[in-house]
Design a protein around this motif. Structure first.
Motif, mmCIF file in Angstrom:
data_model
loop_
_atom_site.group_PDB
_atom_site.id
_atom_site.type_symbol
_atom_site.label_atom_id
_atom_site.label_comp_id
_atom_site.label_asym_id
_atom_site.label_seq_id
_atom_site.Cartn_x
_atom_site.Cartn_y
_atom_site.Cartn_z
ATOM 1 N N ASN A 1 -70.588 104.021 -49.686
ATOM 2 C CA ASN A 1 -70.964 104.341 -48.328
ATOM 3 C C ASN A 1 -70.891 103.183 -47.587
ATOM 4 O O ASN A 1 -70.275 103.081 -46.370
ATOM 5 N N LEU A 2 -71.296 102.065 -48.255
ATOM 6 C CA LEU A 2 -71.196 100.643 -47.356
ATOM 7 C C LEU A 2 -69.465 100.179 -47.243
ATOM 8 O O LEU A 2 -69.341 99.796 -46.152
ATOM 9 N N LYS A 3 -68.847 100.612 -48.175
ATOM 10 C CA LYS A 3 -67.396 100.109 -48.334
ATOM 11 C C LYS A 3 -66.579 101.075 -47.290
ATOM 12 O O LYS A 3 -65.969 100.486 -46.414
ATOM 13 N N SER A 4 -67.127 102.433 -47.102
ATOM 14 C CA SER A 4 -66.583 103.499 -46.013
ATOM 15 C C SER A 4 -67.053 102.831 -44.818
ATOM 16 O O SER A 4 -66.087 102.872 -43.611
ATOM 17 N N PHE A 5 -68.223 102.576 -44.588
ATOM 18 C CA PHE A 5 -68.479 101.958 -43.117
ATOM 19 C C PHE A 5 -68.019 100.910 -42.861
ATOM 20 O O PHE A 5 -67.341 100.699 -41.539
ATOM 21 N N SER A 6 -67.494 99.742 -43.721
ATOM 22 C CA SER A 6 -67.134 98.657 -43.350
ATOM 23 C C SER A 6 -65.563 98.706 -42.924
ATOM 24 O O SER A 6 -65.073 98.405 -42.041
ATOM 25 N N LEU A 7 -64.983 99.864 -43.771
ATOM 26 C CA LEU A 7 -63.597 100.070 -43.193
ATOM 27 C C LEU A 7 -63.346 100.943 -41.939
ATOM 28 O O LEU A 7 -62.614 100.373 -41.103
ATOM 29 N N LEU B 1 -62.335 100.579 -36.081
ATOM 30 C CA LEU B 1 -62.782 100.879 -34.719
ATOM 31 C C LEU B 1 -62.778 99.478 -33.952
ATOM 32 O O LEU B 1 -62.067 99.429 -32.794
ATOM 33 N N ASN B 2 -62.987 98.416 -34.722
ATOM 34 C CA ASN B 2 -62.988 97.108 -33.925
ATOM 35 C C ASN B 2 -61.228 96.927 -33.609
ATOM 36 O O ASN B 2 -60.907 96.629 -32.526
ATOM 37 N N LYS C 1 -57.039 96.679 -29.568
ATOM 38 C CA LYS C 1 -55.576 97.189 -29.216
ATOM 39 C C LYS C 1 -55.593 97.840 -27.494
ATOM 40 O O LYS C 1 -54.733 97.485 -26.919
ATOM 41 N N LEU C 2 -56.705 98.631 -27.548
ATOM 42 C CA LEU C 2 -56.834 99.378 -26.258
ATOM 43 C C LEU C 2 -57.287 98.286 -25.189
ATOM 44 O O LEU C 2 -56.793 98.433 -24.079
ATOM 45 N N LEU D 1 -51.259 76.918 -19.211
ATOM 46 C CA LEU D 1 -52.651 75.926 -18.946
ATOM 47 C C LEU D 1 -53.813 76.198 -19.520
ATOM 48 O O LEU D 1 -54.450 75.457 -19.986
ATOM 49 N N LYS D 2 -54.199 77.421 -19.621
ATOM 50 C CA LYS D 2 -55.363 78.023 -20.639
ATOM 51 C C LYS D 2 -54.762 78.971 -21.485
ATOM 52 O O LYS D 2 -54.179 80.071 -21.087
ATOM 53 N N LYS D 3 -55.222 79.205 -22.602
ATOM 54 C CA LYS D 3 -54.946 80.227 -23.689
ATOM 55 C C LYS D 3 -56.018 80.977 -24.090
ATOM 56 O O LYS D 3 -57.041 80.487 -24.421
ATOM 57 N N VAL D 4 -55.779 82.188 -24.162
ATOM 58 C CA VAL D 4 -56.913 83.252 -24.677
ATOM 59 C C VAL D 4 -56.349 83.978 -25.912
ATOM 60 O O VAL D 4 -55.105 84.847 -25.816
ATOM 61 N N PHE D 5 -57.254 84.207 -26.877
ATOM 62 C CA PHE D 5 -56.546 84.803 -28.035
ATOM 63 C C PHE D 5 -56.804 86.252 -28.046
ATOM 64 O O PHE D 5 -58.083 86.675 -27.597
ATOM 65 N N ILE D 6 -55.767 87.301 -27.883
ATOM 66 C CA ILE D 6 -55.928 88.426 -27.662
ATOM 67 C C ILE D 6 -56.369 89.390 -28.890
ATOM 68 O O ILE D 6 -57.298 90.319 -28.944
ATOM 69 N N GLY D 7 -55.771 89.059 -29.909
ATOM 70 C CA GLY D 7 -55.937 89.616 -31.232
ATOM 71 C C GLY D 7 -54.919 89.451 -31.936
ATOM 72 O O GLY D 7 -53.628 88.790 -31.984
ATOM 73 N N ARG D 8 -55.205 89.786 -33.424
ATOM 74 C CA ARG D 8 -54.058 89.741 -34.384
ATOM 75 C C ARG D 8 -53.887 91.029 -35.030
ATOM 76 O O ARG D 8 -54.766 91.781 -35.324
#
Length: 183
Positions: free
Chosen positions: A39-45, A50-51, A56-57, A132-139
């Motif tokens: 259950n912990l592994k499933s919750f982590s995945l 979701l993150n 992406k959204l 001039l300024k950089k923001v990390f959006i995602g990987r």
């Protein structure tokens, strides 16, 4: 000769009975522990998935908002290559007023794509230089962007006008942004 009656025996557990009970308790705790760990592994995945989808959204929402607030007062207002998108917008994230927004897609050694957002104040008069300024959006595992122009999909785009439709493909999800709707 003296005989023992049933009342003289003391009740208790034999060693065999104790071993059986301890073994059953160990089996129950082992099964319960395995269920808990799974259950912990499933919750982590699920949490990770979701993150990733929220990131992406968020990226799609920010890009869409900026494209709907487009500025077309330049000779070249929209420039896109396989490595990024650059355009003018009234919807800044960092500065105020009209800015040039750039999204850079950097391919990592493991094949993942890192998306960096850069913003330039409007008076710089250029497209395609270091921000001039950089923001990390995602990987992301994959990010491919295509542009609809004259009923065909293209991977690059350079024009005074914004493209009709932008397709953002994450591999597991495809999003379409309608920028210019033709009458």
């Amino acid at each position: 000769m003296k005989y023992f009656s049933d009342t003289n025996f003391k009740t208790g557990f034999t060693l065999l009975e104790l071993l059986i009970v301890v073994t059953l308790i160990a089996v129950v705790f082992t099964v319960a522990g395995m269920v808990f760990v799974n259950n912990l592994k499933s919750f982590s995945l699920l949490s990770s998935s979701l993150n990733e989808n929220a990131i992406k959204l968020g990226f799609i929402n920010q890009l869409t908002s900026q494209l709907f607030s487009k500025y077309e007062g330049r000779t070249i207002n929209f420039l896109a290559t396989k490595d990024g998108i650059s355009f003018y917008t009234y919807y800044p994230v960092i500065y105020e007023g009209v800015v040039r927004a750039e999204y850079r897609f950097n391919k990592e050694e493991d094949g993942a794509i890192t998306v960096i957002y850069e913003e330039f104040p409007y008076p710089d008069n250029k497209l395609g230089h270091a921000g001039l300024k950089k923001v990390f959006i995602g990987r992301f595992r994959q990010v491919e962007i295509e542009f609809l122009e004259n009923n065909s999909w293209k991977t690059g785009y350079k024009s005074k006008n914004f493209p009709e439709v932008i397709k953002v493909d994450f591999g597991d999800a495809v999003h379409y942004i309608t920028v210019n709707v033709k009458d």
